[in-house]
Design a protein around this motif. Structure first.
Motif, mmCIF file in Angstrom:
data_model
loop_
_atom_site.group_PDB
_atom_site.id
_atom_site.type_symbol
_atom_site.label_atom_id
_atom_site.label_comp_id
_atom_site.label_asym_id
_atom_site.label_seq_id
_atom_site.Cartn_x
_atom_site.Cartn_y
_atom_site.Cartn_z
ATOM 1 N N LEU A 15 0.877 -1.379 0.088
ATOM 2 C CA LEU A 15 -0.071 0.159 0.272
ATOM 3 C C LEU A 15 0.615 1.277 0.253
ATOM 4 C CD1 LEU A 15 -2.684 -1.148 2.855
ATOM 5 C CD2 LEU A 15 -2.782 -1.076 0.023
ATOM 6 N N MET A 16 1.712 0.867 0.215
ATOM 7 C CA MET A 16 2.523 2.491 0.651
ATOM 8 C C MET A 16 3.678 2.508 -0.787
ATOM 9 S SD MET A 16 4.489 4.350 3.061
ATOM 10 C CE MET A 16 6.276 5.481 3.247
ATOM 11 N N GLU A 17 3.807 1.172 -1.085
ATOM 12 C CA GLU A 17 4.864 1.615 -2.392
ATOM 13 C C GLU A 17 3.712 2.537 -3.590
ATOM 14 O OE1 GLU A 17 6.846 -1.539 -6.078
ATOM 15 O OE2 GLU A 17 6.054 -2.682 -3.627
ATOM 16 N N LEU A 18 2.741 1.453 -3.461
ATOM 17 C CA LEU A 18 1.164 2.544 -3.833
ATOM 18 C C LEU A 18 1.166 3.750 -4.531
ATOM 19 C CD1 LEU A 18 -1.396 2.307 -6.068
ATOM 20 C CD2 LEU A 18 -2.705 1.619 -4.367
ATOM 21 N N ILE A 19 0.528 3.907 -2.906
ATOM 22 C CA ILE A 19 0.137 5.590 -2.367
ATOM 23 C C ILE A 19 1.304 6.394 -3.269
ATOM 24 C CG2 ILE A 19 0.121 7.068 -0.781
ATOM 25 C CD1 ILE A 19 -1.791 4.405 0.563
ATOM 26 N N GLY A 36 0.331 11.102 -7.810
ATOM 27 C CA GLY A 36 1.742 11.269 -6.707
ATOM 28 C C GLY A 36 1.810 12.225 -5.738
ATOM 29 N N ASP A 37 0.189 13.057 -5.253
ATOM 30 C CA ASP A 37 0.262 14.126 -4.531
ATOM 31 C C ASP A 37 1.105 13.644 -3.052
ATOM 32 O OD1 ASP A 37 -0.523 15.613 -6.476
ATOM 33 O OD2 ASP A 37 -2.680 15.437 -6.396
ATOM 34 N N TYR A 38 0.275 12.307 -2.860
ATOM 35 C CA TYR A 38 1.009 11.778 -1.936
ATOM 36 C C TYR A 38 2.287 11.461 -1.331
ATOM 37 C CZ TYR A 38 -3.994 13.389 -0.443
ATOM 38 O OH TYR A 38 -5.197 13.675 -0.679
ATOM 39 N N LYS A 39 2.964 11.377 -2.369
ATOM 40 C CA LYS A 39 4.440 10.788 -2.214
ATOM 41 C C LYS A 39 4.681 10.382 -0.312
ATOM 42 C CE LYS A 39 5.939 10.298 -6.940
ATOM 43 N NZ LYS A 39 6.806 10.564 -8.288
ATOM 44 N N GLN A 40 5.288 12.217 -0.253
ATOM 45 C CA GLN A 40 5.772 12.926 0.910
ATOM 46 C C GLN A 40 4.660 12.909 2.007
ATOM 47 O OE1 GLN A 40 9.317 12.806 0.822
ATOM 48 N NE2 GLN A 40 8.757 12.292 -2.071
ATOM 49 N N HIS A 68 0.544 17.948 14.172
ATOM 50 C CA HIS A 68 0.788 19.503 13.467
ATOM 51 C C HIS A 68 0.649 19.625 12.238
ATOM 52 C CE1 HIS A 68 3.469 18.492 17.476
ATOM 53 N NE2 HIS A 68 2.360 18.441 17.498
ATOM 54 N N THR A 69 0.217 20.996 11.756
ATOM 55 C CA THR A 69 0.097 21.298 10.438
ATOM 56 C C THR A 69 0.561 21.295 9.849
ATOM 57 O OG1 THR A 69 0.404 23.775 11.490
ATOM 58 C CG2 THR A 69 -2.230 22.894 11.714
ATOM 59 N N ASP A 70 2.169 21.593 10.447
ATOM 60 C CA ASP A 70 2.923 22.095 9.439
ATOM 61 C C ASP A 70 4.114 20.726 9.103
ATOM 62 O OD1 ASP A 70 4.022 21.471 12.124
ATOM 63 O OD2 ASP A 70 5.863 22.917 12.740
ATOM 64 N N GLU A 71 2.981 19.189 10.020
ATOM 65 C CA GLU A 71 3.916 18.402 10.176
ATOM 66 C C GLU A 71 3.333 17.199 8.663
ATOM 67 O OE1 GLU A 71 5.685 14.158 9.688
ATOM 68 O OE2 GLU A 71 3.085 14.779 9.822
ATOM 69 N N PRO A 72 3.861 17.003 7.196
ATOM 70 C CA PRO A 72 3.133 16.731 5.978
ATOM 71 C C PRO A 72 2.184 15.622 6.142
ATOM 72 C CG PRO A 72 5.829 15.840 5.854
ATOM 73 C CD PRO A 72 5.176 16.722 7.135
ATOM 74 N N THR A 73 2.723 14.757 6.829
ATOM 75 C CA THR A 73 1.384 13.514 6.842
ATOM 76 C C THR A 73 0.121 13.654 7.130
ATOM 77 O OG1 THR A 73 3.435 12.106 8.157
ATOM 78 C CG2 THR A 73 1.400 11.452 7.648
ATOM 79 N N GLU A 74 -0.215 13.140 5.726
ATOM 80 C CA GLU A 74 -1.779 12.888 5.730
ATOM 81 C C GLU A 74 -2.834 11.566 5.830
ATOM 82 O OE1 GLU A 74 -3.395 16.069 2.885
ATOM 83 O OE2 GLU A 74 -1.844 17.230 2.858
ATOM 84 N N ILE A 75 -1.157 10.800 5.314
ATOM 85 C CA ILE A 75 -1.533 9.448 5.009
ATOM 86 C C ILE A 75 -1.684 8.023 6.344
ATOM 87 C CG2 ILE A 75 -2.857 7.500 3.523
ATOM 88 C CD1 ILE A 75 -2.546 8.927 0.990
#
Length: 902
Positions: free
Chosen positions: A327-331, A339-343, A369-376
């Motif tokens: 799943l990580m590889e796919l996202i 590719g919006d969620y690569k990082q 935290h809003t300055d932390e990029p994780t969304e998934i």
């Protein structure tokens, strides 16, 4: 005295009603235990069982009580309330808090540390003067002299290390508590006569070895908190015997203390028509669609209210670590969401255990935290207690599980509210579970009679999925013409219709120098808002005296460019630009004064006597109240009738009165006669068709609902008296605030176009106006859109105010709520405040409460404006079906203007 301490702590800590009830129960138990001189525990146990039938045993060598509160209700804050109460009421100074893992251990230390965002003692002045000493598993050897008995001492320990997992069929082993915390410190604690143990997530200390370890400390009493008041054994679930108060998840959802869970699928979805891999990919893509919509709604809500922006994230539940890696590889690939969620994706490795697991879960706290990029976040069975994030909004379960497990494990960590309470915005208050292939199964499970959870159902259509929701920050025409930009960019769909300005001057400044001077001018004008004695209205900005003052201030602030100083560029005409800017402000502003009304002398308030409308007050008499007892070994079922004598009030009216006095706007001392009169009316109503015994049962079973029924009818009869009111104008005019909306390209329409889906008007964004002070507006009904057409035709200028533009507040159910009028419009003679309402809501008590404050505001504004050469204000409350295109503004105002309170 004891009740006074409970009330003081409840008020100081702003406890929610389940927290307050828990504190009241603790206070009563302390009375029964005769704290701190506990002697005959067997006799005390009998007394507690008689008063609290759900409680049957302490289950430990010392008196221990379990408070079972749903996730998200606030167990840590309640822990602070318990400590405050025991300290203030009984001078107990020694507490030992058990944390089951490193994550909760660190969280507890933070929450008990002063000046942190969730400090549990905020409001307790005694602890502000003399801070409790926090002793932890990391600093206890360096703590202050243990012979110092003057301070409150709170010990916080992570005891997960003393338990070992059961492996290979071996019996669980446990390191002695004394060895874990040190012999000398253990001896010190066990000798304390006032040691109280608090067990967070107490279901983690229920193994026989764990019980023995805690018993070693010989505490005065124990307080347990958990959302899971049972343990799992190979024979099934075993409920705690010492639950003294139970507030389950279903009640927390109903009462609005957590998010509203919803299960999501696609319209006409057929799982048999797709392969498992295809279903999995579809669920992920639809989860991203929901996530992006929620992100836009949260951004819009933050802008509208001025609150902190919440960054949502999506949780993907994988089958195993191999699946998680795929799943990580796919996202992270280019083909997934371009590719919006690569990082923006992280994988939680569930193969980690013990300290590594604790450390890894702790890192997940940064996802808020809003300055932390994780969304998934991709995880494999890693949702543990202590991961108390508030920004989880979308869950995509991709592992096989039955519906009951999916519901319980999926929503447990995602229900906390980011703002501490529901906002009233459905999407902002909702947790989505994307479960296309399990949809009906989950819905059926949630509908089971014994289920605590009522799930909403969200059906996505192809039309929904083709549109991307965006946040639109709508600035006033004035701000745009001056070149002022919001802190965040304005995201407008490409096909947004263009406005066609006619009557409102669209003066755009030609050069960067002119624009800079215009903005400096506007900054100086805004400073004059708060000087109504010098500049009563915007018209006074054009006076020679004010113009001179503004020019001088702008000249001081303006820094000419080097080329201008060297004569290469002709210096700008500051006087002309100031005059031009001032004229633009006058044309594109409606004079909205800021009015403060304060009572003079003593303020008295209360409720007038009245006759209750009991027409709809009908309840079925519950069937015979029995306990069902089923043997887990033989499955034999027995029934036992519940004795009612332990639960009945000596006076029937007390069932209602004791619940009414819990409302913030009711004082028993001042309203006792009225409360008993109203309760008597309810009693008389029931006695007309019920026996006294059945009336007893009805009042006992439905007392809170009946009290809410009475309280709602009391509101129109509220009164306030004072020797008079003082009206103060703190601003002669106010700048127009930014608005924020969510929309998509397909739902952007010209205001003259009637949308197909009139039942869902709020999803459309309208533009194309010529007299509106904003480029974009949203309407809540077709009647509002038609009213906008009338305003475009019959006014000089108009707009829909943003939240906080007027700062009008009305009293409702003991609280002051902000009232945001629907429209403001100016004609040659009058300034109007319009409020369209459905015909059947015109006489609604809450609508009338808003009307009263609006009429009074308009009267005060009129007095001020007329005294300074301005226009009067009128409040117009319009039934929706009276708004027709052939109506004139004059005709509407003549018929529906409200001139007096009532």
């Amino acid at each position: 005295m004891i009740n006074q301490v409970v009330n003081n702590i409840s008020n100081r800590l702003s406890l929610r009603h389940p927290q307050r009830q828990s504190l009241e129960i603790l206070a009563r138990i302390c009375e029964l235990l005769s704290i701190p001189n506990i002697t005959d525990t067997e006799t005390i146990l009998v007394a507690i069982k008689k008063e609290f039938p759900t409680f049957t045993d302490f289950e430990r060598d010392f008196p221990s009580l379990c408070f079972a509160l749903a996730t998200g209700v606030g167990k840590t804050r309640l822990m602070g309330a318990f400590i405050s109460y025991l300290y203030l009421a009984y001078n107990i100074k020694n507490f030992f808090i058990l944390a089951p893992n490193l994550t909760i251990y660190n969280k507890l230390i933070t929450d008990f540390t002063p000046n942190t965002s969730k400090y549990v003692f905020t409001g307790i002045s005694e602890f502000a003067i003399d801070l409790p000493e926090i002793i932890t598993g990391d600093n206890y050897e360096k703590s202050s002299n243990i012979t110092d008995f003057s301070r409150c001492r709170i010990n916080i320990f992570n005891i997960s290390k003393i338990n070992s997992e059961v492996r290979g069929g071996k019996s669980p082993k446990i390191k002695r508590l004394s060895e874990y915390i040190g012999e000398s410190y253990f001896d010190y604690l066990s000798e304390l006569k006032d040691l109280v143990i608090l067990m967070d997530e107490s279901h983690r200390y229920r193994a026989s070895a764990g019980v023995r370890a805690i018993n070693e400390l010989k505490p005065l009493m124990g307080v347990e908190l958990t959302a899971t008041p049972f343990i799992e054994t190979n024979k099934g679930s075993v409920a705690f015997k010492n639950v003294i108060y139970d507030y389950p998840l279903g009640r927390a959802i109903t009462d609005g203390f957590v998010k509203d869970p919803a299960v999501v699928t696609r319209k006409d979805f057929n799982p048999r028509a797709m392969s498992p891999d295809a279903i999995e990919r579809l669920k992920l893509e639809d989860g991203i669609y929901l996530h992006e919509n929620i992100k836009a709604e949260l951004e819009t809500y933050a802008i509208q209210t001025g609150k902190t922006t919440v960054k949502p994230f999506m949780l993907v539940i994988a089958r195993d670590t191999t699946h998680a890696s795929k799943l990580m590889e796919l996202i992270q690939s280019d083909e997934f969401s371009k590719g919006d969620y690569k990082q923006k994706v992280i994988q939680v490795d569930s193969s980690k255990t013990g300290a590594q697991e604790d450390e890894m879960v702790e890192r997940l706290l940064k996802v808020e935290h809003t300055d932390e990029p994780t969304e998934i976040v991709i995880h494999v069975n890693m949702l543990k207690e202590g991961w108390d994030v508030t920004n989880l909004y979308t869950i995509v379960p991709l592992r096989a599980a039955n519906s009951k497990i999916l519901i319980e494990q999926s929503i447990g960590r995602g229900l906390r509210l980011p703002y501490g309470m529901r906002t009233g915005v459905e999407i902002v208050d909702r947790l989505n579970i994307v479960a296309h292939d399990k949809f009906q199964e989950i819905v059926d499970e949630a509908k089971r009679p014994e289920s605590q959870i009522c799930l909403k159902q969200i059906i996505l259509t192809d039309e929904d999925l083709q549109q991307k929701t965006q946040t639109v920050i709508s600035r006033s025409q004035l701000a745009q013409n001056l070149g002022l930009h919001p802190e965040k960019p304005i995201n407008l769909p490409d096909n947004l219709p263009e406005s066609e300005p006619q009557n409102i001057q669209q003066s755009l400044f030609q050069s960067p120098i002119e624009q800079k001077i215009a903005q400096l001018t506007y900054q100086e004008i805004l400073k004059l808002e708060s000087r109504p004695e010098e500049v009563p209205t915007t018209a006074d900005l054009a006076s020679p005296k004010v113009q001179e003052r503004v020019r001088e201030a702008v000249a001081r602030e303006y820094q000419p460019a080097q080329m201008e100083l060297e004569g290469i560029i002709v210096p700008p005409d500051i006087e002309a630009i100031v005059a031009k800017t001032t004229n633009l402000v006058i044309q594109q502003t409606i004079n909205i004064p800021k009015i403060l009304v304060t009572p003079k002398g003593e303020l008295r308030s209360g409720f007038r006597s009245f006759a209750l409308d009991v027409t709809d007050l009908n309840y079925p008499v519950p069937s015979q109240e029995q306990l069902q007892i089923q043997s887990l070994t033989t499955n034999k079922v027995d029934f036992m009738e519940i004795s009612k004598e332990n639960f009945e009030e000596s006076r029937l009216e007390n069932y209602i009165v004791k619940n009414l006095v819990n409302f913030n706007d009711i004082s028993y001392d001042e309203h006792a006669d009225l409360l008993y009169d109203l309760a008597g009316q309810v009693l008389s109503h029931f006695m007309t068709y019920l026996s006294e015994e059945d009336t007893h049962t009805i009042l006992r079973c439905y007392q809170r609902e009946i009290a809410n029924f009475v309280h709602s009818q009391m509101q129109p009869h509220f009164w306030e008296e004072t020797t008079g009111y003082e009206v103060k104008i703190s601003k002669g005019f106010t700048a127009l605030k930014d608005s924020a909306y969510t929309t998509n390209a397909k739902n952007c329409l010209d205001y003259q176009s009637s949308p197909r889906d009139k039942s869902n008007m709020s999803k459309y964004l309208f533009t194309g106006f010529s007299k509106c002070l904003y480029r974009e507006q949203k309407f809540q009904s077709e009647a509002e859109r038609i009213l906008a057409m009338i305003l475009e035709r019959d006014t000089i200028k108009w707009f829909k105010p943003a939240k906080g533009q007027f700062q009008l507040y009305y009293k409702w159910h003991g609280n002051y709520l902000e009232y945001q009028p629907d429209f403001v419009a100016e004609t040659e003679e009058v300034i109007y405040m319009f409020e369209p309402k459905a015909r059947n809501e015109i006489d609604n008590p809450q609508v009338l409460a808003k009307k009263d404050v609006a009429v009074q505001w308009c009267q005060n504004a009129s007095d001020y404006m007329l005294n300074h050469g301005g226009k009067p204000w009128q409040y117009v409350l319009i039934p929706h079906d009276a708004i027709q295109e052939n109506m004139t503004l004059q005709g509407i105002s003549d018929r529906y203007t409200a001139t007096t309170k009532g």
